[in-house]
Structure formats: structure tokens, C-alpha cells
Design a protein around this motif. Sequence first.
Motif, PDB file in Angstrom:
ATOM      1  N   THR A 257     -11.036 -16.719 -51.882  1.00 32.77           N
ATOM      2  CA  THR A 257      -9.786 -16.447 -51.184  1.00 32.77           C
ATOM      3  C   THR A 257      -9.189 -15.125 -51.641  1.00 32.77           C
ATOM      4  O   THR A 257      -8.701 -14.342 -50.824  1.00 32.77           O
TER       5      THR A 257
ATOM      6  N   GLU B 293      -5.226 -21.890 -47.054  1.00 32.87           N
ATOM      7  CA  GLU B 293      -5.275 -21.790 -45.597  1.00 32.87           C
ATOM      8  C   GLU B 293      -3.903 -21.449 -45.020  1.00 32.87           C
ATOM      9  O   GLU B 293      -3.805 -20.862 -43.951  1.00 32.87           O
TER      10      GLU B 293
ATOM     11  N   LEU C 270      -3.955 -17.383 -45.836  1.00 32.56           N
ATOM     12  CA  LEU C 270      -5.029 -16.541 -45.297  1.00 32.56           C
ATOM     13  C   LEU C 270      -4.996 -16.421 -43.776  1.00 32.56           C
ATOM     14  O   LEU C 270      -5.175 -15.326 -43.242  1.00 32.56           O
ATOM     15  N   VAL C 271      -4.784 -17.513 -43.078  1.00 31.59           N
ATOM     16  CA  VAL C 271      -4.799 -17.475 -41.610  1.00 31.59           C
ATOM     17  C   VAL C 271      -3.703 -16.562 -41.076  1.00 31.59           C
ATOM     18  O   VAL C 271      -3.983 -15.670 -40.261  1.00 31.59           O
ATOM     19  N   PRO C 272      -2.439 -16.692 -41.510  1.00 30.76           N
ATOM     20  CA  PRO C 272      -1.425 -15.767 -40.998  1.00 30.76           C
ATOM     21  C   PRO C 272      -1.670 -14.314 -41.420  1.00 30.76           C
ATOM     22  O   PRO C 272      -1.414 -13.395 -40.647  1.00 30.76           O
TER      23      PRO C 272
ATOM     24  N   PHE D  26      -4.577 -12.848 -41.908  1.00 26.97           N
ATOM     25  CA  PHE D  26      -5.624 -12.290 -41.053  1.00 26.97           C
ATOM     26  C   PHE D  26      -5.126 -12.073 -39.629  1.00 26.97           C
ATOM     27  O   PHE D  26      -5.546 -11.120 -38.968  1.00 26.97           O
ATOM     28  N   PHE D  27      -4.230 -12.900 -39.153  1.00 26.83           N
ATOM     29  CA  PHE D  27      -3.616 -12.673 -37.843  1.00 26.83           C
ATOM     30  C   PHE D  27      -2.780 -11.391 -37.868  1.00 26.83           C
ATOM     31  O   PHE D  27      -2.845 -10.583 -36.939  1.00 26.83           O
TER      32      PHE D  27
END
Length: 152
Positions: A65, A117, A120-122, A124-125
Motif C-alpha cells: 500500500t 482501501e 487508496l481508492v479515493p 487513485f481517483f
Amino acid sequence: RRADEGLATLSEDGRSPISLRQMAYVSGLSFGIISGVFSVINILADSIGPGTVGIHGDSPYYFITSAFLTMALVLLHTFWGVIFFDACEKRRYRRLGLVVAAHLLTSGLTFLNPRYEASLVPIFFITLCTGLWAFVTAGGSFRNVLKCLSCE
């Protein structure tokens, strides 16, 4: 602009050897690389420390991560550099505020790191959206991408 004037005085023909767009890429990328180096050094220091990450209920995804987060931050600093330089040059203060707000939001999302999660997801968005914004700001278009892919 002061750096551009200084570079022009050092050159033989009196013109700056680097354009404003090149300066934006170089400074954004170099700031991102320095940020990434410091992040990696801190992570490596954690890996050799007295304890081992992942024991006693810690997440075993800490290192992977951190690597993805470092990659995203290097890209984000490059994109922010391009957008920030353009906004300063054209005096678009709202864009400057959006870059600063995106930086604060991204930094704030790292506080959620035990839940990887959730951060990381926001991030990368935000990286994807900011990359598209920087691409358009630098003069890119969908037509240019198609021309590049068709080798014209």
C-alpha cells in the motif's frame, strides 16, 4: 518569471533555454521524486526497525500500500506542478485553490491508512482526475492521443 529571467541572462542568445511548460514538468516531477524518496526511506526504516509490521493484528498490506501511495503522490506532484504553473501564469486563482485543496484532501486521506482501501481508492481517483486535468491544461486532446496511437 524570476527564474526565467535568470536563465535568460545565463544563455548565450539572451533567451531562456527552457519553456514555462518544461519548467512546470521539471519542478513538479522533481518535487514528486523527492517526496517519494522520503516516503520510501521512512518505509524502509520501518521495515528494519525493532518490530515487524503485520504482526499482532496490523495489516500485512502495509508495504504494498505504501508503494502504491508513493507512486500516486509522485504522479500527483507532477500533475499539480503543471496545473499550478498554468494557473499562476494565467492568474486563475480558483484553480490554485483547487490544487491546494486537492493536496490537502490527499494528505488528509492518508490518515485513514489502517484502512488502506479507504485511502487508496479515493487517492487513485484523485490521481486519475488530476492527470486528465493536467493533460488538458498542457494542451492535450483526445485527437492528439489518437494521432499518437496511430503513429501519425
